[in-house]
Design an enzyme around this catalytic site. Structure first.
Site, mmCIF file in Angstrom:
data_model
loop_
_atom_site.group_PDB
_atom_site.id
_atom_site.type_symbol
_atom_site.label_atom_id
_atom_site.label_comp_id
_atom_site.label_asym_id
_atom_site.label_seq_id
_atom_site.Cartn_x
_atom_site.Cartn_y
_atom_site.Cartn_z
ATOM 1 N N ASP A 134 0.700 -1.291 0.052
ATOM 2 C CA ASP A 134 -0.111 0.194 0.103
ATOM 3 C C ASP A 134 0.843 1.369 -0.033
ATOM 4 O O ASP A 134 1.582 1.548 1.061
ATOM 5 C CB ASP A 134 -0.747 -0.146 1.309
ATOM 6 C CG ASP A 134 -1.770 1.047 1.302
ATOM 7 O OD1 ASP A 134 -1.604 2.288 0.591
ATOM 8 O OD2 ASP A 134 -2.723 0.969 2.119
ATOM 9 N N HIS A 135 0.898 1.944 -1.171
ATOM 10 C CA HIS A 135 1.751 2.803 -1.246
ATOM 11 C C HIS A 135 1.611 4.299 -0.277
ATOM 12 O O HIS A 135 2.393 5.234 -0.338
ATOM 13 C CB HIS A 135 2.054 3.443 -2.616
ATOM 14 C CG HIS A 135 3.446 3.823 -3.276
ATOM 15 N ND1 HIS A 135 4.555 4.280 -2.300
ATOM 16 C CD2 HIS A 135 3.906 3.842 -4.446
ATOM 17 C CE1 HIS A 135 5.640 4.687 -2.915
ATOM 18 N NE2 HIS A 135 5.242 4.382 -4.335
ATOM 19 N N ARG A 136 0.422 4.237 0.062
ATOM 20 C CA ARG A 136 0.033 5.490 1.175
ATOM 21 C C ARG A 136 0.796 4.897 2.479
ATOM 22 O O ARG A 136 1.146 6.189 3.095
ATOM 23 C CB ARG A 136 -1.589 5.342 1.433
ATOM 24 C CG ARG A 136 -2.419 5.696 0.161
ATOM 25 C CD ARG A 136 -3.880 5.260 0.543
ATOM 26 N NE ARG A 136 -4.185 3.879 1.081
ATOM 27 C CZ ARG A 136 -5.152 3.622 1.387
ATOM 28 N NH1 ARG A 136 -6.222 4.289 1.723
ATOM 29 N NH2 ARG A 136 -5.274 2.206 1.848
#
Length: 432
Positions: A404-406
């Site tokens: 999850d790049h967040r």
């Protein structure tokens, strides 16, 4: 005073469920701890126990009813000393009057104020087959599934469980009989409104199979994941020869204890230790907060009849691989029987999905929210591989991390993949 029996919340996130099967009928006496019904959640079928004593006066929600909200009244229980025949069903937001409806109708007319509306009943499935004189067939969820698969008529099976309940062994021992006609059709039923494009068959023979609660949940959650979670994928090739050699040696040592390690058991430990080594990946995105975990609880994907479930190995980094192996065999077995408790499959800080046993070389798994990463494991296979600057043959697998790049930067994800690769290729760290 009569008691309202309500749809229970069998897990912290449960909002609704399917009343799969009633194990009692009107007129039956129940005591605290008696199993009254089987409730299907989005992940498992669980037994619902009575908490009060009394006699079943009314069953308001028929078995097979889907989408029953938590807290909805599903039955009415007459207390000790009350005559069930004199009890009316309890309605939402109210209580049952002491007299029967017929007696109330003979009394003076009621005021014109309209009564509180009762909720519309959910569509009911066809009633369960009867053994004799309207008695319901009492069978475990697993026995019912096996009976449906094998075409066994449960009304002809004698149960060996408590109170004559039909269990798995009874069905497996029974001779197959023609199954009742299913609701599946070879052509779509006529409908007044045109079906959506994706539901039209264009004249192709097909069967329409109703989605289970689990399949609906999988569809919803994974759609949300791909729409709302920005995935980043990182793949490494990992040499397995040292791990396979260590596994063989450990299995020889553990054989007297009846323990046989799988490659997956060692990979669970490797992922857990990697997450502890790179804590920036052992996190979850939570709106304006980032949750950071001090231990690695690994959710392991297990395929079952109705879909997929992810039992959790808690604190896998601190456990011996023999303990992980024993625990996984137990969790996977109970997962396939639908007997996991909610806390055994809800949670986890990261996931591992292994499709190597199917010969899949490499794949990209969808993150299981609210987790922030999942490791996808491909098959180990003989490949040309450069070892000490020389081209040789080695057993190699591809592993792909979905992040999850967040919550996880690409560089941190790359560090995790590097730590995982190093542990698998030098696996003595897994037993240290």
């Amino acid at each position: 005073m009569p008691i309202a029996i309500k749809m229970p919340a069998l897990s912290p996130t449960m909002e609704e469920g399917t009343l799969a099967n009633w194990l009692v009928k009107v007129g039956d006496k129940v005591s605290a701890g008696d199993i009254m019904a089987e409730i299907e959640t989005d992940k498992a079928t669980m037994e619902f126990e009575a908490v009060d004593e009394g006699t079943i006066a009314h069953i308001q929600v028929e078995e097979g009813t889907e989408g029953v909200k938590v807290g909805a009244i599903i039955a009415t229980l007459a207390e000790e000393g009350e005559d069930p025949a004199d009890i009316d069903p309890i309605t939402e937001g109210g209580s049952a009057p002491a007299a029967k409806k017929e007696e109330a109708a003979e009394s003076a007319p009621a005021p014109k104020a309209s009564p509180a509306p009762s909720p519309a009943p959910a569509p009911a499935a066809s009633p369960a087959p009867s053994a004799a004189d309207g008695d319901r067939i009492i069978a475990s969820p697993l026995a019912r599934r096996i009976a449906e698969q094998k075409g066994v008529d449960l009304s002809a099976v004698k149960g060996s469980g408590p109170n004559g309940r039909i269990v798995k062994g009874d069905v497996e021992a029974a001779e197959a009989a023609p199954a009742p006609a299913s609701e599946k059709t070879s052509a779509p039923a006529p409908t007044a409104a045109p079906a959506p494009v994706e539901a039209q068959d264009f004249g192709i023979p097909h069967e329409a199979e109703k989605l289970s609660g689990m399949r609906k949940t999988i569809a919803r959650r994974l759609t949300e994941s791909k729409q709302q979670v920005p995935h980043i994928y990182l793949t490494v090739d990992i040499r397995l020869d040292a791990l396979l050699k260590l596994r063989s040696e450990l299995n020889a040592a553990l054989e007297p204890q009846g323990i046989k390690l799988s490659v997956n058991d060692l990979l669970i430990k490797a992922l857990a230790k990697s997450l502890i080594a790179v804590p920036e990946c052992n996190v979850q995105f939570a709106g304006d907060k980032l949750l950071k975990f001090s231990r690695a609880d690994i959710s392991v994907a297990v395929s079952i009849d109705n879909g997929l479930i992810t039992p959790i190995v808690e604190d896998a980094g601190a456990k011996a691989v023999s303990s992980i192996s024993t625990e996984m065999k137990d969790l996977a077995g109970r997962a396939r029987e639908g007997k996991l408790a909610p806390e055994e499959y809800q949670g986890g800080t990261a996931s591992l999905s292994n499709m190597g046993m199917f010969g899949i070389k490499q794949f990209e798994a969808v993150i299981n929210p609210p987790q922030a990463m999942i490791m996808a494991i491909g098959a180990g296979e003989k490949r040309p591989y450069v070892i000490d600057d020389a081209l040789q043959i080695a057993t190699v697998m591809s592993a792909t991390g979905s992040f999850d790049h967040r919550a996880i930067d690409g560089a941190d994800g790359a560090r995790l993949m590097k730590a995982f690769k190093e542990l698998v290729e030098a696996p003595l760290g897994l037993v240290a």
